[in-house]
Each structure stands twice: as C-alpha cells, then as structure tokens.
Design an enzyme around this catalytic site. Structure first.
Site, PDB file in Angstrom:
ATOM      1  N   GLY A  37       1.662   5.693   4.338  1.00  0.00           N
ATOM      2  CA  GLY A  37       0.558   6.332   5.208  1.00  0.00           C
ATOM      3  C   GLY A  37      -0.834   5.534   5.121  1.00  0.00           C
ATOM      4  O   GLY A  37      -1.613   5.699   5.755  1.00  0.00           O
ATOM      5  N   ALA A  38      -0.705   4.357   4.265  1.00  0.00           N
ATOM      6  CA  ALA A  38      -1.889   3.623   4.104  1.00  0.00           C
ATOM      7  C   ALA A  38      -2.202   2.631   5.447  1.00  0.00           C
ATOM      8  O   ALA A  38      -3.177   2.376   5.733  1.00  0.00           O
ATOM      9  CB  ALA A  38      -1.733   2.702   3.090  1.00  0.00           C
ATOM     10  N   GLY A  39      -1.082   2.398   6.454  1.00  0.00           N
ATOM     11  CA  GLY A  39      -1.446   1.736   7.529  1.00  0.00           C
ATOM     12  C   GLY A  39      -0.851   0.325   7.520  1.00  0.00           C
ATOM     13  O   GLY A  39      -1.197  -0.686   8.228  1.00  0.00           O
TER      14      GLY A  39
ATOM     15  N   SER B 111       6.707  -1.804  -1.786  1.00  0.00           N
ATOM     16  CA  SER B 111       6.677  -2.482  -2.865  1.00  0.00           C
ATOM     17  C   SER B 111       5.748  -1.874  -4.008  1.00  0.00           C
ATOM     18  O   SER B 111       4.933  -2.601  -4.713  1.00  0.00           O
ATOM     19  CB  SER B 111       6.352  -3.919  -2.647  1.00  0.00           C
ATOM     20  OG  SER B 111       5.301  -4.143  -1.913  1.00  0.00           O
TER      21      SER B 111
ATOM     22  N   THR C 130       2.303  -1.114   8.265  1.00  0.00           N
ATOM     23  CA  THR C 130       3.020  -1.236   9.717  1.00  0.00           C
ATOM     24  C   THR C 130       2.120  -1.563  10.567  1.00  0.00           C
ATOM     25  O   THR C 130       2.383  -2.547  11.702  1.00  0.00           O
ATOM     26  CB  THR C 130       4.173  -0.307   9.838  1.00  0.00           C
ATOM     27  OG1 THR C 130       5.032  -0.282   8.846  1.00  0.00           O
ATOM     28  CG2 THR C 130       4.631  -0.655  11.070  1.00  0.00           C
TER      29      THR C 130
ATOM     30  N   GLY D  24       0.730  -1.261  -0.004  1.00  0.00           N
ATOM     31  CA  GLY D  24      -0.058   0.140   0.161  1.00  0.00           C
ATOM     32  C   GLY D  24       0.954   1.095   0.075  1.00  0.00           C
ATOM     33  O   GLY D  24       2.111   1.117   0.169  1.00  0.00           O
TER      34      GLY D  24
END
Length: 232
Positions: A19-21, A90, A23, A16
């Site tokens: 900032g998509a979340g 990625s 981690t 993603g």
C-alpha cells in the site's frame, strides 16, 4: 533522440510496505523514461500473472527467492542497456543488499508511508488486522526498511510527479543520466547541481569583471612613487 550506449543500463529498486505506492511510482517512472527514448521495463513483484513468483508462498525463504528472481531479470536488462524499474515489497534487508553487491549500477528507493494511509490503501493489511490472513510484512511479519537507501520518498505527502523528479535528481547525482535528459524527463526543469553550478559560474564572471575594473588602480598605486616627507 540521443542513443544510449549499452553500458548505460541500471536498476531502480523500489521497496516499501503493502500500500505504500511502489507500483504507482514504478509505472510512472517507466513511462517517463520510455517517453524520452530510454529502453525501460517495469518489473512488479506483485504482478497478477505471477510469472516470477510462481510456486512461492509467504515464508521468509520464498520471499527471498522472489527477490533473487526479480533481481536476476533486472540485472540482465541493465547489462543490455535497459533501465529495470522494480517495484518489490522485498521485506528482508539482506537479499536487497546482495543485489546491491551484484548489480554495479543500482539505485535503492524506499517508499515511506504512515500506517493510517497504508490501512486505507492495502486490502491485505486490512485483512491481516481483521485476522483473515497472516504473514503480512509490517504487521505480523517483519519488514526491514533500508538502512542507507539512495533516496526516501513519502507517498503520503508527495505527488507521484514530485517523487519521480526527486528520483531523477538522484540519477543525475550518481551520473546515470545527464542534465539534458533530466530536463526532458521533468518537462524542462534543471537539476539542482546544474543550477548551483550556473550560479557559481555567474558569480565568478562578475568577480572577474570587478577585478578587471579595479586592476588599473592597483597597478597605478603600486607604480606610484611614495611622496617625500617635508623637512622641518
């Protein structure tokens, strides 16, 4: 606690934009898996220690090398019975597809998020928009979302617990975990297929009972001699 055979390892690859979340989700999954006895390791492509990305920059080739390095470690972990949970930007599709071909037990998760929320969460994206940095995937560099991910989650609409439960359901669907383990991972929930199977089983039992009740009448009807017609 049930022991897991070595062949039970697999890779959860979470991709993603910044900032998509990724981690946050990967960390939660790893903790839940470890809590039920699964050997699980978090591999973060944005690791501050930069162990796997040392010496790499922001070019396409460098980003693809980072994916290959992360994927290599993940493959070794899965081969030895562990669950490798990878949070990785990625941005290019082909390196991810290559990992799918190389790693037999591989689940690709796409974390989708609206651009406004990404701006709020990602300092890199805000800096790119301000002209302070360049080569940020999804802004001035390509980000290629998966064409056929195993699951899409919406981090701008769902809590991480909900996202995780949907991923655990996907793992049941591909038979990487069983219904009992799903229950431990989710705090006692049942996977959807198990619930459906239970309902179907209950319906079959009810139908069998109804058929048993009706059977004597049908047999009696078949054995009864037809009434003779009165002669006029």
């Amino acid at each position: 606690m049930e022991s897991q055979p070595q062949s039970s390892g697999f890779v959860i690859w979470i991709t993603g934009m910044n900032g998509a979340g990724k981690t946050t989700l990967a960390s939660y999954l790893t903790k839940r898996l470890a809590a039920v006895g699964r050997p699980a390791e978090l591999l973060d492509g944005e690791d501050p220690a930069q162990v796997l990305t040392s010496g790499l920059g922001n070019t396409k080739d460098d980003r693809d090398v980072a994916v290959r390095r992360l994927g290599y470690v993940a493959k070794l972990l899965a081969r030895n019975g562990a669950v490798a949970v990878c949070a990785s930007l990625s941005p290019h599709r082909e390196p991810r597809e290559q990992l799918k071909r190389e790693i037999r037990r591989f689940v690709e998760i796409f974390v989708e998020c609206d651009f406004t929320t990404l701006q709020e969460r990602s300092g890199r994206l805000r800096k790119a928009m301000a002209g302070e940095i360049k080569n940020v995937p999804g802004y001035d560099d390509p980000y290629e979302p998966p064409v056929h991910p195993d699951l899409v989650v919406r981090s701008d609409q769902e809590r991480v617990e909900v996202e995780a439960n949907r991923i655990f359901q996907a793992l049941v669907d591909v038979k990487y975990i069983g219904p009992a383990e799903f229950g431990r991972l989710t705090g006692g929930l049942k996977p959807k297929r198990a619930q459906k199977a239970a309902r179907n089983g209950a319906r079959k039992k009810l139908a069998a009972k109804a058929a048993a009740r009706k059977a004597p009448r049908k047999v009696a009807a078949r054995n009864a001699k037809p009434a003779r017609k009165s002669k006029r």
